[in-house]
Design a protein around this motif. Structure first.
Motif, PDB file in Angstrom:
ATOM      1  N   ALA A 241      13.006   4.090 -28.551  1.00  0.00           N
ATOM      2  CA  ALA A 241      13.961   3.255 -29.270  1.00  0.00           C
ATOM      3  C   ALA A 241      13.223   2.596 -30.416  1.00  0.00           C
ATOM      4  O   ALA A 241      12.063   2.226 -30.280  1.00  0.00           O
ATOM      5  CB  ALA A 241      14.553   2.202 -28.337  1.00  0.00           C
TER       6      ALA A 241
ATOM      7  N   VAL B 161       7.422  12.972 -41.994  1.00  0.00           N
ATOM      8  CA  VAL B 161       7.630  14.059 -41.030  1.00  0.00           C
ATOM      9  C   VAL B 161       8.080  15.274 -41.843  1.00  0.00           C
ATOM     10  O   VAL B 161       9.242  15.376 -42.223  1.00  0.00           O
ATOM     11  CB  VAL B 161       8.698  13.683 -39.968  1.00  0.00           C
ATOM     12  CG1 VAL B 161       8.849  14.806 -38.941  1.00  0.00           C
ATOM     13  CG2 VAL B 161       8.337  12.385 -39.277  1.00  0.00           C
ATOM     14  N   PRO B 162       7.169  16.182 -42.135  1.00  0.00           N
ATOM     15  CA  PRO B 162       7.494  17.261 -43.075  1.00  0.00           C
ATOM     16  C   PRO B 162       8.282  18.411 -42.469  1.00  0.00           C
ATOM     17  O   PRO B 162       8.715  19.297 -43.195  1.00  0.00           O
ATOM     18  CB  PRO B 162       6.110  17.746 -43.531  1.00  0.00           C
ATOM     19  CG  PRO B 162       5.189  17.397 -42.422  1.00  0.00           C
ATOM     20  CD  PRO B 162       5.754  16.184 -41.754  1.00  0.00           C
ATOM     21  N   GLU B 163       8.491  18.400 -41.158  1.00  0.00           N
ATOM     22  CA  GLU B 163       9.123  19.550 -40.524  1.00  0.00           C
ATOM     23  C   GLU B 163      10.511  19.146 -40.017  1.00  0.00           C
ATOM     24  O   GLU B 163      10.651  18.185 -39.268  1.00  0.00           O
ATOM     25  CB  GLU B 163       8.227  20.027 -39.367  1.00  0.00           C
ATOM     26  CG  GLU B 163       8.190  21.513 -39.176  1.00  0.00           C
ATOM     27  CD  GLU B 163       9.503  22.035 -38.658  1.00  0.00           C
ATOM     28  OE1 GLU B 163      10.047  22.981 -39.263  1.00  0.00           O
ATOM     29  OE2 GLU B 163      10.009  21.478 -37.674  1.00  0.00           O
TER      30      GLU B 163
ATOM     31  N   SER C 267      12.690  20.460 -37.846  1.00  0.00           N
ATOM     32  CA  SER C 267      12.977  20.461 -36.399  1.00  0.00           C
ATOM     33  C   SER C 267      12.398  19.217 -35.729  1.00  0.00           C
ATOM     34  O   SER C 267      13.018  18.636 -34.833  1.00  0.00           O
ATOM     35  CB  SER C 267      12.374  21.695 -35.731  1.00  0.00           C
ATOM     36  OG  SER C 267      12.840  22.840 -36.353  1.00  0.00           O
ATOM     37  N   ALA C 268      11.206  18.825 -36.158  1.00  0.00           N
ATOM     38  CA  ALA C 268      10.586  17.622 -35.584  1.00  0.00           C
ATOM     39  C   ALA C 268      11.421  16.389 -35.930  1.00  0.00           C
ATOM     40  O   ALA C 268      11.638  15.513 -35.086  1.00  0.00           O
ATOM     41  CB  ALA C 268       9.161  17.475 -36.102  1.00  0.00           C
TER      42      ALA C 268
ATOM     43  N   LEU D 283      14.493  16.301 -33.625  1.00  0.00           N
ATOM     44  CA  LEU D 283      14.193  15.869 -32.256  1.00  0.00           C
ATOM     45  C   LEU D 283      13.951  14.360 -32.206  1.00  0.00           C
ATOM     46  O   LEU D 283      14.414  13.676 -31.288  1.00  0.00           O
ATOM     47  CB  LEU D 283      12.973  16.624 -31.722  1.00  0.00           C
ATOM     48  CG  LEU D 283      13.159  18.137 -31.536  1.00  0.00           C
ATOM     49  CD1 LEU D 283      11.851  18.793 -31.124  1.00  0.00           C
ATOM     50  CD2 LEU D 283      14.236  18.414 -30.498  1.00  0.00           C
ATOM     51  N   LEU D 284      13.242  13.843 -33.205  1.00  0.00           N
ATOM     52  CA  LEU D 284      12.991  12.394 -33.258  1.00  0.00           C
ATOM     53  C   LEU D 284      14.310  11.629 -33.363  1.00  0.00           C
ATOM     54  O   LEU D 284      14.489  10.578 -32.737  1.00  0.00           O
ATOM     55  CB  LEU D 284      12.109  12.058 -34.467  1.00  0.00           C
ATOM     56  CG  LEU D 284      10.615  12.365 -34.341  1.00  0.00           C
ATOM     57  CD1 LEU D 284       9.951  12.366 -35.711  1.00  0.00           C
ATOM     58  CD2 LEU D 284       9.924  11.353 -33.435  1.00  0.00           C
TER      59      LEU D 284
ATOM     60  N   LYS E  87      16.265  11.797 -30.048  1.00  0.00           N
ATOM     61  CA  LYS E  87      15.657  10.957 -29.014  1.00  0.00           C
ATOM     62  C   LYS E  87      15.735   9.471 -29.340  1.00  0.00           C
ATOM     63  O   LYS E  87      15.392   8.640 -28.512  1.00  0.00           O
ATOM     64  CB  LYS E  87      14.176  11.341 -28.858  1.00  0.00           C
ATOM     65  CG  LYS E  87      13.936  12.668 -28.184  1.00  0.00           C
ATOM     66  CD  LYS E  87      14.152  12.624 -26.688  1.00  0.00           C
ATOM     67  CE  LYS E  87      12.962  11.979 -26.013  1.00  0.00           C
ATOM     68  NZ  LYS E  87      13.128  11.978 -24.546  1.00  0.00           N
TER      69      LYS E  87
ATOM     70  N   ASP F 189      13.878   7.987 -31.669  1.00  0.00           N
ATOM     71  CA  ASP F 189      12.594   7.478 -32.160  1.00  0.00           C
ATOM     72  C   ASP F 189      12.622   7.181 -33.652  1.00  0.00           C
ATOM     73  O   ASP F 189      11.688   6.579 -34.184  1.00  0.00           O
ATOM     74  CB  ASP F 189      11.469   8.471 -31.853  1.00  0.00           C
ATOM     75  CG  ASP F 189      10.995   8.346 -30.413  1.00  0.00           C
ATOM     76  OD1 ASP F 189      11.155   7.255 -29.843  1.00  0.00           O
ATOM     77  OD2 ASP F 189      10.487   9.324 -29.856  1.00  0.00           O
TER      78      ASP F 189
END
Lengths: 540, 335
Positions: free
Chosen positions: A28, A250-252, A254-255, A258-259, A262, A264
């Motif tokens: 969180a 965060v250059p990607e 998909s990452a 996901l963040l 979630k 984040d």
């Protein structure tokens, strides 16, 4: 910022690795911080005089450095007061006076005055970075900066103009831009460095730590990692709701996704169409699509004798499936647009009139036959090796092949693509361009007006010069529109230019950029415009 | 005698470094990417272009540019990185520890799993353990790191929640500790902040494991091969005939004899992890050295690239020297 309660997981993963137990934060973000993930690769400076890329512009303009005036978020062709509370123009139209607010303060509490504002504008001219063109195209010069830009008292900024430009156009083109922000003159002077007899006006200092009048200030910037902004509690405008803004690199895609899923991060700034599609069904995620003032296009070099033929150039426009591209390759990224003025700008053609073309191979064949090339011809297209350009280029090449035109494709890194364009070293170039202010003038002055078509003129900042094309009648119309103070008459001139350029110009536009941003629905009032993103309005 | 050997060694290192820098510089300048465009973008006019071109010293002959760079470097000045706007030294002070931390844990995992697996595979040749080791080795060596990283995140972070996501720390811990060394785990321990320590562990464990997969595969396969060679030697049969137990022979004789070879491949694997972690760093948003070097190359930023090359050169030379020292310790014949 509050730390999360420590929790222990049972990492079965430890079977693979080092730890037997690991403490970890809950997924969180802090209540008082807005956390964004973005690809910050392009970020190289925070100095408003030097910013020329999307990351720096987004972070600084309006968030760290308030501009003198603002675009109305509901209608960007309408201007609102900001650091300047009012403005007036002399009867001859040659003097513009901006009255600054009396409560402007830098983050350390000392007053910001019109002298700071004047110095900030003057240094843009002296430094000569990309932002200088924002001023020089309106007659401001490095040599006359001190006379042209003056502070007559602590709250009055007076600009002397070379021509009586429409005031709304000037406000939009200069005073809502990154160059029209108020930097701390004392800090800039104190930290200035001199090389080869030239002062850098605090550029080396401000590029990592700008001291500006604005809702936030930069408290940390670790290159390619994180940028942290802290709220400026003495800001003159509405108090920002979030105490901190955290931008994580965060250059990607998909990452990032996901963040976001979630929890984040609160906001994902750079998601691929595949990831956006996957997020559509998630009720906790909102996807905002903002129509930007940028266009994608194929530039045709008229130094090439075949491409110098207007019928050939028009034929190419019928080789593009505008709607098809928007629904496939450019999903979440673009909508059809053929006019050189993006939708939403002052005097832009409406959606229908601004996109009259469809994929029509028969019409294209007829046009190249009339041009004298019934059996087609061969050309080479240069393009970026990014995620979308190759598919678009293949689409055009495949349609061209159906009427006998062979287009070879050459992919390359962006910097090489731009260099080839600036050197006129191409036949066809697939590329993009963003307007710098929401007025037809922004695109027309660079994409239609060509003051000097000769190669040695080196007007490399003019995409139309790069194509070698020039039309003196269009030049004259554009000049007239720039000085026309009646909005209806200006609109009429730009309408003529747009329609002419759509059928005869050297540049075939096919899409207007959409910027998708996804955020968790707990985030409220995150205001995204085509030129600025207002971090201070957001809450959660 | 010893002094002249040291001098020769130092001279050889200097010549290697100089050659490496020169090669990188001149090859870098032949690339078609334009560092000026990387700084000013496509919109800028020619006057801006010319000004920045001059400021970057690109109007000087290539050899002059190189010599100027060398001179500055000898004074300890690596200059500014064009693509980050920061001093190269301060960028590297952040990026390099991040990668060392990641690569060190990865090599510990790679060696910790790879060596026992390779030994077991050799000892139990053609058994299920051997098949498992070969299968894992094949996956580790052939699965693309990028894909493994995304899959790892989806399974262990997004679905199971066993590890933290991309980045070195949760955002809640940003600015929590003073950067004494740049190594988060060490800095957290210095500060005595165990919340930060465990959070950093939570973040590093997945990327380190993904990064370890490749080296684990290499190490286990080579360990197996080295061990098989040793186990087929006559001295092993002799040792067994003397009454030593099977595992005592393996431990005291066969394994000791492969240590020199193992040290060589571990040193190489570690050096490779330090400068080859770019894909893992990209997927896991890890602000490390590999990504820094790659971004510098793509931007044609020779200040950043040459500083990185210098560091890579020093790493390889340093690890070779460490390996040489270990040889003499492990193998008395080389003393």
């Amino acid at each position: 910022m509050n730390r999360p309660a420590r929790s222990f997981r049972l990492p079965a993963f430890a079977a693979l690795a080092l730890v037997a137990a690991s403490g970890a934060a809950q997924a969180a973000t802090p209540r008082d911080a807005l956390v964004m993930a973005w690809n910050l690769d392009a970020l190289i400076t925070f100095d408003p005089a030097q910013i020329g890329e999307v990351n720096g512009n987004d972070i600084i303009v309006g968030n760290v450095c308030s501009t003198l005036v603002n675009y109305d978020p509901k209608d960007v062709s309408h201007m609102l007061p900001s650091a300047a509370e009012s403005w007036s123009v002399s009867p001859d139209g040659l003097t513009l006076t901006l009255k600054l607010r009396a409560d402007l303060k830098f983050p350390d509490g000392h007053a910001a005055t019109a002298a700071d504002a004047a110095w900030s504008l003057q240094r843009v001219l002296q430094l000569g970075f990309f932002g200088a063109a924002t001023l020089t195209q309106w007659g401001f010069t490095k040599d006359h900066a001190l006379e042209q830009i003056r502070a007559t008292d602590d709250h009055t900024l007076v600009l002397t103009l070379d021509k009586p430009y429409p005031v709304d156009l000037l406000l939009s083109a200069i005073f809502a831009q990154n160059v029209a922000t108020i930097l701390d003159r004392d800090a800039g002077t104190k930290n200035a460095k001199t090389t080869e007899g030239r002062s850098d006006y605090g550029n080396a200092f401000f590029k990592t730590a700008p001291i500006c009048v604005g809702p936030y200030h930069v408290s940390r910037w670790d290159a390619n990692d994180v940028v942290v902004l802290e709220r400026n509690d003495i800001y003159f405008g509405p108090k920002p709701k979030m105490r901190r803004i955290i931008l994580r690199h965060v250059p990607e895609s998909s990452a990032e996704r996901l963040l976001l899923e979630k929890g984040d991060i609160d906001i994902a700034r750079l998601l691929s169409p595949e990831d956006l599609k996957a997020l559509e069904a998630n009720k906790d995620i909102h996807i905002e699509q903002t129509l930007m003032q940028s266009l994608s296009y194929v530039a045709m070099n008229t130094d090439d004798p075949i491409l110098a033929n207007p019928k050939v150039r028009e034929a190419l426009r019928y080789l593009i499936d505008y709607d098809g591209l928007a629904k496939t390759v450019l999903q979440y990224q673009g909508q059809p647009r053929a006019s050189l003025v993006p939708e939403g700008a002052f005097a832009a053609l409406d959606h229908t009139e601004g996109e009259p073309f469809t994929l029509d191979l028969a019409k294209a064949k007829q046009l190249i036959t009339e041009a004298g090339y019934p059996d087609g011809f061969s050309k080479k297209m240069i393009l970026s090796a990014n995620s979308t350009s190759p598919a678009i280029a293949q689409h055009i090449a495949s349609n061209a092949a159906k009427i006998g035109i062979k287009i070879d494709l050459e992919q390359m890194a962006d910097s090489n693509l731009f260099t080839r364009g600036r050197n006129r070293d191409f036949q066809l170039q697939l590329v993009g361009w963003g307007a710098t202010y929401p007025d037809a003038d922004s695109m027309v002055s660079r994409h239609a007006t060509n003051p000097d078509k000769r190669t040695e003129a080196k007007l490399t900042g003019y995409p139309v010069w790069r194509t070698g094309w020039q039309n003196l009648d269009i030049n004259a119309k554009a000049d007239a529109a720039r000085l026309e103070r009646d909005p209806a008459r200006r609109t009429a001139i730009y309408r003529d230019i747009q329609i002419f350029m759509m059928h005869n110009g050297p540049i075939a536009y096919f899409a207007q950029t959409i910027r998708p941003i996804a955020w968790r629905t707990m985030v409220k009032d995150f205001s995204v415009g085509p030129f600025t993103v207002d971090y201070g309005s957001a809450s959660k | 005698m010893r002094l002249s050997r040291v001098a020769r060694g130092a001279g050889s290192v200097l010549a290697t470094m100089l050659g490496l820098l020169a090669l990188t510089f001149f090859m870098g300048r032949m690339l078609p990417n334009d560092p000026v465009i990387a700084v000013i973008g496509d919109h800028a006019d020619q006057a801006t272009y010319d000004m920045v071109y001059h400021q970057l010293g690109l109007d000087k002959p290539l050899t002059t540019q190189f010599l100027l760079y060398l001179g500055a470097m000898l004074r300890g000045d690596f200059g500014n990185a064009l693509f980050t706007g920061h001093r190269v030294a301060s960028d590297l002070a952040r990026a390099f520890p991040a990668t060392i931390e990641l690569a060190t844990i990865a090599i510990v995992i790679g060696v910790g799993l790879g060596v026992p697996l390779g030994v077991a595979a050799a000892v139990f040749r053609n058994s299920p353990i051997d098949y498992l080791a070969r299968c894992l080795g094949l996956i580790g060596a052939s699965a693309p790191t990028f894909w493994l990283g995304i899959m790892g995140l989806m399974v262990f972070y997004a679905s199971l929640g066993w590890v933290a996501g991309p980045g070195r720390l949760d955002v809640s811990f940003i600015d929590s500790i003073e950067p004494h060394t740049g190594f988060l785990l060490i800095d957290a321990l210095i500060e005595g902040d165990m919340d930060v320590f465990w959070n950093a562990v939570d973040h590093i464990i997945l990327p380190a494991s993904i990064l370890a997969a490749g080296s684990m595969a290499t190490i286990s396969r080579l360990t197996r091969s080295f061990m098989l060679e040793q186990l087929s030697q006559e001295y092993i049969v002799t040792a067994r005939a003397k009454g030593l137990s099977k595992w005592a022979v393996i431990r005291r004789h066969a394994f000791r004899n492969i240590l020199v070879q193992l040290v060589t491949i571990i040193a190489l694997a570690y050096a490779f992890l330090l400068e080859g972690a770019v894909l893992t760093e990209t997927v896991f948003a890890w602000p490390g050295f590999g990504r820094y070097l790659t971004a510098g190359l793509l931007a044609g930023d020779m200040n950043a690239v040459l500083a990185c090359v210098l560091i890579v050169g020093v790493i390889f030379i340093g690890l070779n020297m460490v390996a040489d020292l270990l040889y003499t310790w492990l193998d008395p014949r080389t003393r």
